[in-house]
Design an enzyme around this catalytic site. Structure first.
Site, PDB file in Angstrom:
ATOM      1  N   GLY A  95       0.833  -1.242   0.112  1.00  8.82           N
ATOM      2  CA  GLY A  95      -0.038  -0.010   0.057  1.00  8.82           C
ATOM      3  C   GLY A  95       0.912   1.074  -0.001  1.00  8.82           C
ATOM      4  O   GLY A  95       2.116   1.063  -0.586  1.00  8.82           O
ATOM      5  N   ARG A  96       0.345   2.293   0.684  1.00  5.67           N
ATOM      6  CA  ARG A  96       1.206   3.614   0.564  1.00  5.67           C
ATOM      7  C   ARG A  96       2.523   3.420   1.191  1.00  5.67           C
ATOM      8  O   ARG A  96       3.558   3.752   0.432  1.00  5.67           O
ATOM      9  CB  ARG A  96       0.344   4.508   1.335  1.00  5.67           C
ATOM     10  CG  ARG A  96      -0.909   5.176   0.755  1.00  5.67           C
ATOM     11  CD  ARG A  96      -1.514   6.227   1.500  1.00  5.67           C
ATOM     12  NE  ARG A  96      -2.368   5.386   2.503  1.00  5.67           N
ATOM     13  CZ  ARG A  96      -3.710   5.561   2.492  1.00  5.67           C
ATOM     14  NH1 ARG A  96      -4.232   6.302   1.628  1.00  5.67           N
ATOM     15  NH2 ARG A  96      -4.509   5.124   3.179  1.00  5.67           N
ATOM     16  N   ILE A  97       2.628   3.216   2.470  1.00  5.09           N
ATOM     17  CA  ILE A  97       4.032   2.896   3.024  1.00  5.09           C
ATOM     18  C   ILE A  97       4.978   1.844   2.485  1.00  5.09           C
ATOM     19  O   ILE A  97       5.999   2.141   2.038  1.00  5.09           O
ATOM     20  CB  ILE A  97       3.868   2.764   4.743  1.00  5.09           C
ATOM     21  CG1 ILE A  97       2.779   3.873   5.160  1.00  5.09           C
ATOM     22  CG2 ILE A  97       5.120   2.502   5.199  1.00  5.09           C
ATOM     23  CD1 ILE A  97       2.801   3.775   6.529  1.00  5.09           C
TER      24      ILE A  97
ATOM     25  N   THR B  91       7.395  -2.291  10.817  1.00  2.41           N
ATOM     26  CA  THR B  91       6.651  -0.886  11.254  1.00  2.41           C
ATOM     27  C   THR B  91       5.320  -0.966  11.189  1.00  2.41           C
ATOM     28  O   THR B  91       5.028   0.142  10.909  1.00  2.41           O
ATOM     29  CB  THR B  91       7.546   0.246  10.647  1.00  2.41           C
ATOM     30  OG1 THR B  91       7.259  -0.114   9.017  1.00  2.41           O
ATOM     31  CG2 THR B  91       9.049   0.228  10.785  1.00  2.41           C
TER      32      THR B  91
ATOM     33  N   ARG C 246       1.987  -3.276  12.374  1.00  2.00           N
ATOM     34  CA  ARG C 246       1.231  -3.239  13.554  1.00  2.00           C
ATOM     35  C   ARG C 246       1.889  -4.720  14.178  1.00  2.00           C
ATOM     36  O   ARG C 246       2.052  -5.649  13.647  1.00  2.00           O
ATOM     37  CB  ARG C 246      -0.218  -3.531  13.346  1.00  2.00           C
ATOM     38  CG  ARG C 246      -1.130  -2.464  13.173  1.00  2.00           C
ATOM     39  CD  ARG C 246      -0.974  -1.507  14.459  1.00  2.00           C
ATOM     40  NE  ARG C 246      -1.680  -0.145  14.182  1.00  2.00           N
ATOM     41  CZ  ARG C 246      -1.109   1.045  13.932  1.00  2.00           C
ATOM     42  NH1 ARG C 246       0.188   1.032  13.840  1.00  2.00           N
ATOM     43  NH2 ARG C 246      -1.916   2.185  13.828  1.00  2.00           N
TER      44      ARG C 246
ATOM     45  N   GLU D 156       1.583  -3.514  22.784  1.00  2.00           N
ATOM     46  CA  GLU D 156       2.225  -2.177  23.443  1.00  2.00           C
ATOM     47  C   GLU D 156       1.509  -1.742  24.696  1.00  2.00           C
ATOM     48  O   GLU D 156       0.318  -1.719  24.670  1.00  2.00           O
ATOM     49  CB  GLU D 156       1.916  -1.127  22.207  1.00  2.00           C
ATOM     50  CG  GLU D 156       3.004  -1.440  21.157  1.00  2.00           C
ATOM     51  CD  GLU D 156       2.756  -0.558  20.128  1.00  2.00           C
ATOM     52  OE1 GLU D 156       2.482   0.696  20.101  1.00  2.00           O
ATOM     53  OE2 GLU D 156       3.316  -0.952  19.012  1.00  2.00           O
TER      54      GLU D 156
ATOM     55  N   HIS E 265       7.529   2.433  18.704  1.00  2.00           N
ATOM     56  CA  HIS E 265       6.531   3.124  17.800  1.00  2.00           C
ATOM     57  C   HIS E 265       6.597   4.387  17.418  1.00  2.00           C
ATOM     58  O   HIS E 265       5.909   5.088  17.348  1.00  2.00           O
ATOM     59  CB  HIS E 265       5.159   2.741  18.499  1.00  2.00           C
ATOM     60  CG  HIS E 265       3.980   2.462  17.331  1.00  2.00           C
ATOM     61  ND1 HIS E 265       2.826   1.836  17.672  1.00  2.00           N
ATOM     62  CD2 HIS E 265       3.959   3.137  16.133  1.00  2.00           C
ATOM     63  CE1 HIS E 265       2.150   1.976  16.461  1.00  2.00           C
ATOM     64  NE2 HIS E 265       2.672   2.729  15.649  1.00  2.00           N
ATOM     65  N   ILE E 266       7.837   4.791  16.697  1.00  2.00           N
ATOM     66  CA  ILE E 266       8.260   5.947  16.399  1.00  2.00           C
ATOM     67  C   ILE E 266       8.139   6.227  14.767  1.00  2.00           C
ATOM     68  O   ILE E 266       8.697   7.302  14.217  1.00  2.00           O
ATOM     69  CB  ILE E 266       9.639   6.407  16.909  1.00  2.00           C
ATOM     70  CG1 ILE E 266      10.654   5.346  16.421  1.00  2.00           C
ATOM     71  CG2 ILE E 266       9.673   6.720  18.263  1.00  2.00           C
ATOM     72  CD1 ILE E 266      12.122   6.113  16.685  1.00  2.00           C
ATOM     73  N   GLY E 267       7.522   5.170  14.003  1.00  2.00           N
ATOM     74  CA  GLY E 267       7.500   5.158  12.578  1.00  2.00           C
ATOM     75  C   GLY E 267       7.182   6.628  12.014  1.00  2.00           C
ATOM     76  O   GLY E 267       7.793   7.403  10.974  1.00  2.00           O
TER      77      GLY E 267
HETATM   78  C1  DGY Z   1      -0.366   4.937  12.326  1.00  2.00           C
HETATM   79  O1  DGY Z   1      -0.453   6.091  12.083  1.00  2.00           O
HETATM   80  O2  DGY Z   1      -1.034   3.974  12.083  1.00  2.00           O
HETATM   81  C2  DGY Z   1       1.044   4.720  13.048  1.00  2.00           C
HETATM   82  O3  DGY Z   1       1.249   3.402  13.548  1.00  2.00           O
HETATM   83  C3  DGY Z   1       1.532   5.862  13.874  1.00  2.00           C
HETATM   84  O4  DGY Z   1       1.859   6.799  13.211  1.00  2.00           O
END
Ligand code: DGY
Length: 317
Positions: A154-156, A234, A236, A265, A283-285
């Site tokens: 997808g996007r990321i 990065t 879930r 988490e 969780h600093i993506g």
């Molecule tokens: C999201 O937006 O889903 C990320 O995990 C946090 O920015």
């Protein structure tokens, strides 16, 4: 004036778009809200801005009788019972796009950190262990010419693939749909999960968390991976069975793992915390000034549009 609840005391100015338009109640810094207390807060509210750690389940939604919109401050929205919200006519929105590059850059950083053993090297040096250059000290792997499996194009996932391709990696991807743009831009090939597990040198997870993807990577899948392969997440946490991952690593399989997200988490499997070839970030993506501020602006725009009865820009339910 519509009443809204915000579950985090955002930095000064981040929610300025809301000023004068809604009556805001904000969770204070030192306040911890249980699910019941959150439900209580939402009882008389028309809208809410919530974080990915706020579990908005059936129980919470049942009590939120006036609620028209939940503006999730995240692109992922697995923290919200979407079906239940839909049934109740509650609009749900997210914050896509503005965090794509930040998350992709962190993913690339994690890949280099784990394949080139950067954190281990840093620790080695800080511990005073560096006694001189040695030909076989802290050897790692190169990204160039590695086969990278992107789970979720997808996007990321697509932006990560583009960056890795530019650095010389070969790309394969697993996704329900064919991504022609990605294939054109990176010469990527779509493959089955099993094939990717068996052949990729690096696997990077960018799928949403759903019932189908929960524990998609479990003992069996981990056992299919190449002995020196690397696993990066990065997306879930619960897409990987964390206990199975710790056990797999304990047996010496896998070159290493880099995780920015965790199954429970803020809890983290304690075995993972102790392993040298495991790189962990909290969780600093999307944690750049640019992305997080833009997410706040989008969350405000989504909320205001829905409260006005207009179609919000990023509606997911
Ligand atoms: C999201 O937006 O889903 C990320 O995990 C946090 O920015």
């Amino acid at each position: 004036m519509d009443k809204i609840f915000v579950t985090y005391p955002f930095p000064e100015g981040w929610l300025s778009l809301l000023e004068g338009k809604v009556k805001i109640e904000i969770k204070s810094e030192d306040e911890f809200l249980s699910r019941e207390e959150l439900a209580e807060k939402l009882k008389d509210k028309d809208g809410a801005i919530v974080l990915l750690g706020d579990i908005i389940d059936k129980g919470v939604l049942e009590k939120a009788r006036k609620l028209k919109v939940i503006s999730n401050y995240a692109v992922g929205y697995d923290n919200i019972d979407i079906e239940e919200a839909r049934k109740r006519g509650i609009i749900v929105t997210n914050t896509p796009d503005v965090l794509t590059n930040a998350t992709a850059e962190l993913t690339v950083s994690l890949i280099f950190a784990v394949i080139r053993r950067i954190l281990e090297s840093n620790e080695f040096l800080h511990q005073g262990n560096f006694t001189g250059w040695e030909p076989d000290l802290l050897l790692g792997y190169e990204l160039k010419d590695s086969l990278v499996g992107i789970l979720g194009a997808g996007r990321i996932g697509s932006v990560v693939a583009g960056k890795l391709y530019a650095l010389g990696a070969k790309i394969v991807y697993y996704d329900a749909s064919k991504n022609e743009d990605l294939e054109k831009e990176t010469k990527a090939e779509k493959e089955g999960l099993k094939w990717i597990l068996q052949n990729a040198d690096i696997i990077s997870i960018h799928l949403p968390l759903t019932q189908k993807t929960h524990h998609l990577i479990d003992e069996k899948e981990l056992s299919m991976m190449k002995d020196n392969a690397f696993l990066i997440n990065t997306g879930r946490g619960a897409i990987i069975n964390e206990a199975s991952l710790a056990e797999t690593l304990r047996t010496g399989k896998l070159g290493g793992v880099a995780l920015d997200v965790f199954e429970n988490e803020p809890g983290i499997n304690t075995h993972l915390l102790r392993m040298e070839n495991v790189v962990l970030t909290p969780h600093i993506g999307s944690a750049t000034y640019k992305a997080r501020k833009a997410m706040a602006e989008i969350a405000c725009r989504n909320l205001l549009a829905a409260l006005k009865g207009e179609e919000p820009p990023n509606r997911v339910a």
